[in-house]
Scaffold this motif. Structure first.
Motif, PDB file in Angstrom:
ATOM      1  N   LYS A   9     -36.456 -15.337  20.773  1.00 46.31           N
ATOM      2  CA  LYS A   9     -35.096 -14.824  20.687  1.00 46.31           C
ATOM      3  C   LYS A   9     -34.739 -14.473  19.249  1.00 46.31           C
ATOM      4  CE  LYS A   9     -30.401 -15.861  21.973  1.00 46.31           C
ATOM      5  NZ  LYS A   9     -29.462 -16.800  22.519  1.00 46.31           N
ATOM      6  N   ASN A  10     -35.213 -15.262  18.310  1.00 48.26           N
ATOM      7  CA  ASN A  10     -34.943 -14.984  16.892  1.00 48.26           C
ATOM      8  C   ASN A  10     -35.575 -13.664  16.460  1.00 48.26           C
ATOM      9  OD1 ASN A  10     -33.503 -17.324  16.631  1.00 48.26           O
ATOM     10  ND2 ASN A  10     -35.214 -18.512  15.812  1.00 48.26           N
ATOM     11  N   ASP A  12     -36.112 -11.053  18.412  1.00 49.91           N
ATOM     12  CA  ASP A  12     -35.297  -9.993  19.010  1.00 49.91           C
ATOM     13  C   ASP A  12     -34.052  -9.729  18.179  1.00 49.91           C
ATOM     14  OD1 ASP A  12     -37.021  -9.618  21.119  1.00 49.91           O
ATOM     15  OD2 ASP A  12     -35.903 -10.903  22.514  1.00 49.91           O
ATOM     16  N   GLU A  13     -33.396 -10.797  17.746  1.00 45.06           N
ATOM     17  CA  GLU A  13     -32.191 -10.652  16.930  1.00 45.06           C
ATOM     18  C   GLU A  13     -32.513 -10.003  15.587  1.00 45.06           C
ATOM     19  OE1 GLU A  13     -30.397 -14.487  16.593  1.00 45.06           O
ATOM     20  OE2 GLU A  13     -29.924 -14.577  18.736  1.00 45.06           O
ATOM     21  N   TYR A  14     -33.632 -10.396  14.974  1.00 40.55           N
ATOM     22  CA  TYR A  14     -34.038  -9.842  13.687  1.00 40.55           C
ATOM     23  C   TYR A  14     -34.242  -8.329  13.805  1.00 40.55           C
ATOM     24  CZ  TYR A  14     -37.013  -8.523   9.794  1.00 40.55           C
ATOM     25  OH  TYR A  14     -37.542  -7.896   8.709  1.00 40.55           O
ATOM     26  N   ARG A  17     -30.999  -6.410  14.342  1.00 40.17           N
ATOM     27  CA  ARG A  17     -30.252  -6.237  13.083  1.00 40.17           C
ATOM     28  C   ARG A  17     -30.912  -5.181  12.203  1.00 40.17           C
ATOM     29  NH1 ARG A  17     -29.947 -11.885  13.199  1.00 40.17           N
ATOM     30  NH2 ARG A  17     -31.629 -12.018  11.680  1.00 40.17           N
TER      31      ARG A  17
END
Length: 102
Positions: A9-10, A12-14, A17
């Motif tokens: 999930k981290n 995907d968020e990176y 952004r």
């Protein structure tokens, strides 16, 4: 332990952004390019008909004249010459400029 094929999930968020920042940067560059192109399209163009203005010199004063519609346009500071028309020999300049016989 099984290894998952999808990113965490981290991750995907990176990347979300990073993509958002890239899109924002590309939009800003495209907007700047559009503004610059629009500004350049108006340079030395007649405000009345859109023709290409030609710079002419009349009695040591440079004016911009449209060969298509005959419009005469002044840059900043050039119009102040008319403040002295009645007080000096500039009357001939104005007459020549506008084709006035006096």
């Amino acid at each position: 332990m099984a290894i998952e094929n999808k990113p965490s999930k981290n991750e995907d968020e990176y990347f979300a952004r990073e993509n958002a920042a890239l899109i924002e940067r590309l939009r800003a560059e495209a907007d700047a390019t559009r503004r610059q192109a629009e500004r350049a399209s108006h340079t030395m163009r007649c405000p009345r008909c859109g023709g290409h203005l030609q710079e002419k010199e009349q009695h040591r004063v440079k004016i911009d004249q449209c060969p298509d519609c005959g419009g005469v346009w002044f840059d900043k500071g050039e119009l102040e010459i008319f403040d002295h028309v009645d007080r000096s020999g500039v009357r001939r300049f104005v007459a020549d400029l506008f084709g006035i016989k006096y």
